[in-house]
Design a protein around this motif. Structure first.
Motif, PDB file in Angstrom:
ATOM      1  N   GLU A 379      -0.943 -11.676  -2.936  1.00 14.48           N
ATOM      2  CA  GLU A 379      -1.563 -12.764  -3.688  1.00 14.48           C
ATOM      3  C   GLU A 379      -3.081 -12.644  -3.553  1.00 14.48           C
ATOM      4  OE1 GLU A 379       0.483 -16.326  -2.348  1.00 14.48           O
ATOM      5  OE2 GLU A 379       2.336 -15.720  -3.358  1.00 14.48           O
ATOM      6  N   ASN A 380      -3.740 -13.591  -2.873  1.00 14.81           N
ATOM      7  CA  ASN A 380      -5.201 -13.472  -2.688  1.00 14.81           C
ATOM      8  C   ASN A 380      -5.576 -13.165  -1.244  1.00 14.81           C
ATOM      9  OD1 ASN A 380      -5.908 -14.060  -5.405  1.00 14.81           O
ATOM     10  ND2 ASN A 380      -5.504 -16.232  -5.027  1.00 14.81           N
ATOM     11  N   TRP A 381      -4.606 -12.736  -0.436  1.00 16.42           N
ATOM     12  CA  TRP A 381      -4.876 -12.438   0.963  1.00 16.42           C
ATOM     13  C   TRP A 381      -5.482 -11.046   1.134  1.00 16.42           C
ATOM     14  CZ3 TRP A 381       0.755 -14.153   1.736  1.00 16.42           C
ATOM     15  CH2 TRP A 381       0.829 -15.539   1.942  1.00 16.42           C
ATOM     16  N   SER A 382      -6.210 -10.876   2.203  1.00 27.29           N
ATOM     17  CA  SER A 382      -6.647  -9.544   2.627  1.00 27.29           C
ATOM     18  C   SER A 382      -5.461  -8.846   3.272  1.00 27.29           C
ATOM     19  CB  SER A 382      -7.781  -9.654   3.631  1.00 27.29           C
ATOM     20  OG  SER A 382      -7.309 -10.231   4.843  1.00 27.29           O
ATOM     21  N   PRO A 383      -5.508  -7.526   3.451  1.00 24.72           N
ATOM     22  CA  PRO A 383      -4.394  -6.842   4.129  1.00 24.72           C
ATOM     23  C   PRO A 383      -4.108  -7.412   5.518  1.00 24.72           C
ATOM     24  CG  PRO A 383      -5.780  -5.237   3.024  1.00 24.72           C
ATOM     25  CD  PRO A 383      -6.482  -6.562   2.902  1.00 24.72           C
ATOM     26  N   GLU A 384      -5.162  -7.781   6.232  1.00 22.74           N
ATOM     27  CA  GLU A 384      -4.967  -8.331   7.573  1.00 22.74           C
ATOM     28  C   GLU A 384      -4.288  -9.705   7.518  1.00 22.74           C
ATOM     29  OE1 GLU A 384      -8.184  -5.361   7.547  1.00 22.74           O
ATOM     30  OE2 GLU A 384      -7.786  -7.162   6.358  1.00 22.74           O
ATOM     31  N   GLU A 385      -4.686 -10.519   6.560  1.00 19.60           N
ATOM     32  CA  GLU A 385      -4.069 -11.840   6.409  1.00 19.60           C
ATOM     33  C   GLU A 385      -2.604 -11.713   5.992  1.00 19.60           C
ATOM     34  OE1 GLU A 385      -7.910 -14.566   5.028  1.00 19.60           O
ATOM     35  OE2 GLU A 385      -6.841 -13.323   3.547  1.00 19.60           O
ATOM     36  N   TYR A 386      -2.338 -10.765   5.127  1.00 18.41           N
ATOM     37  CA  TYR A 386      -0.953 -10.556   4.699  1.00 18.41           C
ATOM     38  C   TYR A 386      -0.094 -10.062   5.861  1.00 18.41           C
ATOM     39  CZ  TYR A 386       3.099  -8.519   2.356  1.00 18.41           C
ATOM     40  OH  TYR A 386       4.371  -8.198   1.987  1.00 18.41           O
ATOM     41  N   LEU A 387      -0.654  -9.230   6.717  1.00 17.25           N
ATOM     42  CA  LEU A 387       0.071  -8.742   7.876  1.00 17.25           C
ATOM     43  C   LEU A 387       0.465  -9.896   8.791  1.00 17.25           C
ATOM     44  CD1 LEU A 387       1.085  -6.230   9.349  1.00 17.25           C
ATOM     45  CD2 LEU A 387      -1.138  -6.083  10.489  1.00 17.25           C
ATOM     46  N   PHE A 469       5.818  -0.992  -5.651  1.00 19.32           N
ATOM     47  CA  PHE A 469       6.264  -1.559  -4.380  1.00 19.32           C
ATOM     48  C   PHE A 469       6.099  -0.470  -3.321  1.00 19.32           C
ATOM     49  CE2 PHE A 469      10.113  -2.591  -1.593  1.00 19.32           C
ATOM     50  CZ  PHE A 469       9.358  -3.407  -0.768  1.00 19.32           C
ATOM     51  N   GLY A 470       5.189  -0.685  -2.427  1.00 21.35           N
ATOM     52  CA  GLY A 470       4.894   0.298  -1.399  1.00 21.35           C
ATOM     53  C   GLY A 470       3.650  -0.123  -0.640  1.00 21.35           C
ATOM     54  N   THR A 471       2.663   0.744  -0.646  1.00 25.71           N
ATOM     55  CA  THR A 471       1.401   0.454   0.032  1.00 25.71           C
ATOM     56  C   THR A 471       0.259   0.749  -0.923  1.00 25.71           C
ATOM     57  OG1 THR A 471       2.357   1.086   2.152  1.00 25.71           O
ATOM     58  CG2 THR A 471      -0.026   0.927   2.038  1.00 25.71           C
ATOM     59  N   SER A 472      -0.559  -0.222  -1.195  1.00 23.24           N
ATOM     60  CA  SER A 472      -1.704  -0.039  -2.080  1.00 23.24           C
ATOM     61  C   SER A 472      -2.816   0.697  -1.335  1.00 23.24           C
ATOM     62  CB  SER A 472      -2.210  -1.390  -2.568  1.00 23.24           C
ATOM     63  OG  SER A 472      -2.790  -2.121  -1.498  1.00 23.24           O
ATOM     64  N   PRO A 473      -3.699   1.344  -2.053  1.00 26.60           N
ATOM     65  CA  PRO A 473      -4.815   2.024  -1.380  1.00 26.60           C
ATOM     66  C   PRO A 473      -5.618   1.088  -0.482  1.00 26.60           C
ATOM     67  CG  PRO A 473      -4.672   2.706  -3.665  1.00 26.60           C
ATOM     68  CD  PRO A 473      -3.694   1.597  -3.498  1.00 26.60           C
ATOM     69  N   ALA A 474      -5.779  -0.161  -0.909  1.00 26.87           N
ATOM     70  CA  ALA A 474      -6.574  -1.109  -0.124  1.00 26.87           C
ATOM     71  C   ALA A 474      -5.905  -1.482   1.190  1.00 26.87           C
ATOM     72  CB  ALA A 474      -6.819  -2.378  -0.945  1.00 26.87           C
ATOM     73  N   SER A 475      -4.589  -1.339   1.253  1.00 24.44           N
ATOM     74  CA  SER A 475      -3.840  -1.756   2.442  1.00 24.44           C
ATOM     75  C   SER A 475      -3.370  -0.595   3.310  1.00 24.44           C
ATOM     76  CB  SER A 475      -2.611  -2.564   2.022  1.00 24.44           C
ATOM     77  OG  SER A 475      -2.953  -3.668   1.239  1.00 24.44           O
ATOM     78  N   LYS A 476      -3.564   0.625   2.842  1.00 27.27           N
ATOM     79  CA  LYS A 476      -2.939   1.778   3.496  1.00 27.27           C
ATOM     80  C   LYS A 476      -3.268   1.878   4.982  1.00 27.27           C
ATOM     81  CE  LYS A 476      -2.353   6.784   3.177  1.00 27.27           C
ATOM     82  NZ  LYS A 476      -0.923   6.640   3.527  1.00 27.27           N
ATOM     83  N   THR A 477      -4.541   1.801   5.321  1.00 31.49           N
ATOM     84  CA  THR A 477      -4.930   1.970   6.727  1.00 31.49           C
ATOM     85  C   THR A 477      -4.318   0.885   7.598  1.00 31.49           C
ATOM     86  OG1 THR A 477      -7.014   3.011   6.058  1.00 31.49           O
ATOM     87  CG2 THR A 477      -6.879   2.145   8.311  1.00 31.49           C
ATOM     88  N   VAL A 478      -4.403  -0.363   7.147  1.00 27.80           N
ATOM     89  CA  VAL A 478      -3.894  -1.493   7.924  1.00 27.80           C
ATOM     90  C   VAL A 478      -2.383  -1.413   8.068  1.00 27.80           C
ATOM     91  CG1 VAL A 478      -3.667  -4.009   7.987  1.00 27.80           C
ATOM     92  CG2 VAL A 478      -5.814  -2.976   7.239  1.00 27.80           C
ATOM     93  N   LEU A 500      11.497  -4.365  10.013  1.00 22.94           N
ATOM     94  CA  LEU A 500      11.171  -4.501   8.590  1.00 22.94           C
ATOM     95  C   LEU A 500       9.848  -3.807   8.340  1.00 22.94           C
ATOM     96  CD1 LEU A 500      12.318  -5.926   6.049  1.00 22.94           C
ATOM     97  CD2 LEU A 500      10.789  -7.830   6.554  1.00 22.94           C
ATOM     98  N   THR A 501       9.850  -2.804   7.503  1.00 20.41           N
ATOM     99  CA  THR A 501       8.635  -2.055   7.203  1.00 20.41           C
ATOM    100  C   THR A 501       7.676  -2.920   6.393  1.00 20.41           C
ATOM    101  OG1 THR A 501       9.910  -0.003   7.169  1.00 20.41           O
ATOM    102  CG2 THR A 501       7.711   0.055   6.162  1.00 20.41           C
ATOM    103  N   ILE A 502       6.403  -2.882   6.767  1.00 16.61           N
ATOM    104  CA  ILE A 502       5.397  -3.646   6.033  1.00 16.61           C
ATOM    105  C   ILE A 502       5.070  -2.912   4.734  1.00 16.61           C
ATOM    106  CG2 ILE A 502       3.089  -4.656   6.083  1.00 16.61           C
ATOM    107  CD1 ILE A 502       5.018  -5.899   8.057  1.00 16.61           C
ATOM    108  N   ARG A 503       5.438  -3.530   3.620  1.00 21.93           N
ATOM    109  CA  ARG A 503       5.116  -2.993   2.297  1.00 21.93           C
ATOM    110  C   ARG A 503       4.715  -4.150   1.392  1.00 21.93           C
ATOM    111  NH1 ARG A 503      10.308   0.607   0.829  1.00 21.93           N
ATOM    112  NH2 ARG A 503      11.353  -1.102   1.890  1.00 21.93           N
ATOM    113  N   GLU A 504       4.284  -3.829   0.193  1.00 22.91           N
ATOM    114  CA  GLU A 504       3.823  -4.889  -0.699  1.00 22.91           C
ATOM    115  C   GLU A 504       4.100  -4.555  -2.163  1.00 22.91           C
ATOM    116  OE1 GLU A 504      -0.427  -5.273  -1.286  1.00 22.91           O
ATOM    117  OE2 GLU A 504      -0.755  -3.298  -0.386  1.00 22.91           O
ATOM    118  N   VAL A 505       4.202  -5.602  -2.961  1.00 20.70           N
ATOM    119  CA  VAL A 505       4.232  -5.478  -4.421  1.00 20.70           C
ATOM    120  C   VAL A 505       2.787  -5.610  -4.886  1.00 20.70           C
ATOM    121  CG1 VAL A 505       5.049  -6.502  -6.574  1.00 20.70           C
ATOM    122  CG2 VAL A 505       6.533  -6.479  -4.555  1.00 20.70           C
ATOM    123  N   PHE A 506       2.326  -4.630  -5.640  1.00 16.31           N
ATOM    124  CA  PHE A 506       0.930  -4.651  -6.070  1.00 16.31           C
ATOM    125  C   PHE A 506       0.786  -4.032  -7.456  1.00 16.31           C
ATOM    126  CE2 PHE A 506       1.633  -0.595  -4.062  1.00 16.31           C
ATOM    127  CZ  PHE A 506       0.854   0.321  -4.767  1.00 16.31           C
TER     128      PHE A 506
END
Length: 804
Positions: A379-387, A469-478, A500-506
């Protein structure tokens, strides 16, 4: 060209023989059609393609199939004349036509049975169809590209209302072509009736009324489809005057106006017990208690039904019931969700609770759909906030089924699947769920009974090519770091397997199965386009689904509002105005278009207020009619002249059985403790008996986008379950069950029997039922045994297991 008696596939030889014109009886290029019109120059697109469709040659069971037949393939129903021209004149070294000796053309020899033909004889040498094809060959077998491009088709009359059964009439079909010319194309059309018990139609458009009712006749010409509604009124007795039936709101005005045209008188209002049982089952999936029935019957207030409706719509189980229905529609399939497997039921419950919260709060329908259709994980979270969000949800889920997931703005679980979903599958799922359109047929060819082409199918699907559905470039490192740390911390192999693997819809595209589909004709890129709407153009990085949603919620959208009000209507009446409820198509018109339009217009005006829509339906006289019929409406199945006897949802069956025995059900580890079946999000339960009951009474596995997955037809396994299921029998031995509690509180058998009937059927026993029980009671071993048998008999009645 296989012979078929089906109206969809063409006409049989016996019918073709009626339309004859002796070869050579007219001068070259003059062909007399069955309606008397004379064709001087045969046009490949206008006439020849029409004949091939009319005789079934280009149907899906013949040369119009995806593979063709006997090495000869035509476009389905003639939607692509260029391909057909090349197939007829160029394929097989041009052997299908013989310009020097037209009668020796393979096209004619096979169709007339002079040469072996898998499709058998389609017409004979004396028929007008033969003459038309022959003269086209004589004239040079030419093709003028675009000559038969259809701009509009009109049918006269646009609606056919007979005076009584037994009468006949004729439909006339006229086409307006791209060059502005018009032509009577009636002999070149295919006619079929949606209900052959009400009206029959022959290949010339001649219609005969058989019995009272109404249906649609679907007219097809070269892939263009148009329906005509036909009404056949009942024969009124001598001196009959249609009664002045009261109306409660605009629903009644539209329903009763059509019934009046059919000479069908609606039933009287249901009595209080029938109404209360019906509306309680429909809104909450539960039976009213004996006290509720008695209180309602003795309430003298004129507005008691309206107040009861408001009370039930605010009941917590109302939102649960609709969350279950919306879980079906959106595909909450537990087995398809992310691994680990033990976590899947928790995800399904989160899905269900997200929907339930919004129904309970009466969020606008468009807002709910936006939260599903346009969902992203961060949504509008940063990768760290989403984690942190993921960690919180996971910790909550480890403790039970209650999580904070429903507080999210969007339902990203809709897009999170164990196996990759391709863009074409997303197109089918979203079209069925939010537009009520079945697109599957257009995947391989032009839809045979609707407007959709392969290009329409693919361009709509391409809207979802941007979703990954996976890992976006912005979230990859985190995310990579977090997932690696989780694996290191889980030293126990079993614990590691349940991570549960951390992944995202983006939005970004590039995931498996997300490549845009090319143009089926040119293999060139095909831009995204709304279904029957505008092209979707967005800037890089923008979400094309948002543009799709904005088109959906527009006032002039032909599907969005109409689809949902139709689903809602179908739930409360058992039959949709468009039925099946997810099959909006040209060949399946609404049974009452004015009613559907009025409901959709009001829904849009209310800003998509679901509760107001339900309140309007439930407060209508139409909904509150009795299931008891009169002589005029006993055959009615789709015009709502009386309440229809209809099956309960499988989850509701489980709940009302538990309510009848007063023994709560245990759904096992896949569901929350102490819940009702309509509160269970998971599409699977480990309680074998409950799983069996849900299956035999039609709960869908939610594997496809089709509403047809929820079975509604009664079957023998259902009856056997009610008659002999051992787990049901065991409920009679449970402490504090209904019979034990009832007999302890009520010493008078007659009063106890009355309470038992009120608790299950929402009515008192009839005199004959009291007498029958009295006789049975004399021979029963014990009082409890007599009442156990009475309860068992009640749950095995049609009255109990159906709503009406």
């Amino acid at each position: 060209m296989h012979a078929s008696s089906s109206n969809r596939c063409g006409i049989a030889l016996s019918t073709c023989a009626l339309f004859f014109l002796a070869v050579g009886s007219a001068s070259a290029a003059d062909v007399k059609l069955p309606d008397g019109a004379v064709v001087k120059k045969v046009d490949f697109e206008r006439q020849l393609m029409g004949v091939l469709g009319r005789t079934g040659c280009n149907s899906g069971s013949c040369h119009g199939s995806f593979q063709g037949k006997g090495g000869f393939r035509l476009s389905l129903f003639g939607y692509d004349p260029e391909k057909d021209f090349l197939a007829i004149t160029r394929d097989s070294n041009g052997r299908r036509i013989n310009r020097q000796d037209p009668d020796s053309s393979l096209l004619l020899l096979k169709a007339t049975g002079q040469v072996a033909h898998g499709g058998k004889t389609r017409f004979d040498r004396q028929s007008w169809a033969y003459q038309l094809l022959r003269e086209w060959i004589v004239q040079g077998a030419a093709w003028e590209k675009g000559s038969g491009e259809v701009k509009a088709i009109t049918i006269t009359p646009s609606e056919y209302a007979f005076a009584k059964p037994g009468l006949s009439g004729v439909l006339t079909v006229q086409a307006t072509f791209a060059d502005g010319s018009t032509e009577n194309i009636t002999p070149l059309c295919d006619f079929r009736t949606n209900d052959e018990t009400i009206v029959e139609v022959n290949p010339l458009g001649e219609v005969k009324a058989l019995r009272p009712g109404d249906t649609a006749i679907v007219v097809s010409y070269r892939g263009n489809v148009l329906p005509v509604r036909v009404l056949v009124p009942t024969v009124a007795p001598a001196g009959f005057k249609y009664p002045d039936v009261p109306t409660f709101n605009y629903i009644d005005r539209e329903v009763f106006a059509k019934l009046k045209r059919l000479n069908v008188v609606p039933s009287d209002l249901a009595d209080d017990g029938e109404f209360l049982r019906r509306v309680t089952l429909d809104t909450t999936g539960m039976l009213p208690t004996a006290k509720e029935v008695l209180d309602f019957e003795t309430d003298p207030s004129a507005d008691k039904r309206a107040r009861k409706i408001d009370e039930l719509l605010a009941h917590p189980l109302h939102a649960a019931l609709w969350a279950t229905k919306l879980s079906d529609i959106t595909g909450n399939n537990t087995a398809a969700l992310e691994n680990p497997q033990l976590f899947q039921p928790k995800l399904s419950q989160m899905w269900h609770e997200w929907l339930r919260k919004r129904v309970a709060e009466n969020r606008p329908y468009d807002e709910i759909v936006r939260g599903i259709l346009c969902a992203t994980s961060r949504e509008n979270w940063s990768p760290e906030e989403y984690l942190k969000h993921c960690d919180q949800i996971e910790e909550e889920a480890k403790k039970g089924f209650a999580t904070s997931y429903p507080e999210r703005n969007t339902l990203d679980l809709f897009w999170r699947r164990q196996q990759a979903v391709t863009v074409d599958q997303w197109g089918e799922k979203t079209a069925a769920a939010f537009l009520g359109v079945r697109l599957e047929c257009a995947q391989c060819h032009k839809h045979p009974f609707d407007r959709w082409t392969q290009s329409d199918y693919r361009s709509y699907a391409n809207i979802f090519a941007a979703v990954s559905f996976g890992t976006s470039p912005a979230s990859k490192t985190v995310f990579d770091t977090a997932n690696a740390d989780r694996k290191k911390a889980a030293t126990d192999p079993k614990a590691a397997a349940n991570l549960l693997t951390i992944r995202e819809v983006f939005i970004g595209g590039g995931g498996k199965g997300t490549a845009p589909l090319p143009n089926p004709e040119t293999n060139r890129p095909l831009g995204p386009k709304a279904l029957g709407g505008p092209e979707i153009t967005v800037k890089a990085g923008e979400d094309p689904r948002v543009a799709l949603f904005e088109w959906m919620r527009r006032d002039d959208n032909p599907f969005f509002a109409r689809s949902f009000v139709n689903r809602t209507w179908g739930h409360y009446f058992g039959v949709g105005i468009v039925n099946p409820v997810d099959d909006f198509s040209l060949a399946n018109p609404p049974s009452n278009e004015k009613l559907l339009d009025a409901l959709a217009k009001d829904f849009i005006a209310s800003k998509f207020d679901i509760r107001r829509l339900e309140r309007t339906i439930l407060n209508s006289r139409t909904y509150q009619l009795s299931h008891l019929t009169n002589d005029s409406n006993r055959l009615d199945r789709k015009n709502y002249a009386h309440a229809y006897v209809r099956p309960l949802m499988a989850e509701v069956v489980v709940d009302v059985l538990a309510g009848a025995f007063a023994v709560p059900e245990d759904f096992g580890p896949d569901a929350p403790k102490d819940c009702h079946a309509i509160e269970v999000g998971s599409s699977r339960v480990q309680n074998v008996s409950v799983a069996y009951a849900l299956r035999v009474f039609g709960r869908p596995p939610r594997t496809t986008a089709c509403d047809c997955e929820r079975a509604t037809e009664p079957g023998l396994p259902q009856k056997l379950f009610l008659m002999a299921d051992n787990t049901l029998k065991q409920k009679l031995d449970k402490p504090n069950n209904r019979v034990k509690t009832l007999l302890a509180a009520e010493k008078d058998d007659d009063k106890a029997l009355e309470t038992l009937f009120l608790s299950t059927l929402a009515r008192r026993p009839q005199d004959k039922e009291r007498a029958a029980f009295g006789e049975f009671r004399k021979s029963a071993k014990t009082r409890e045994a007599a009442f156990n048998d009475a309860l068992w008999a009640i749950i095995n009645t049609t009255e109990f297991i159906f709503n009406h």
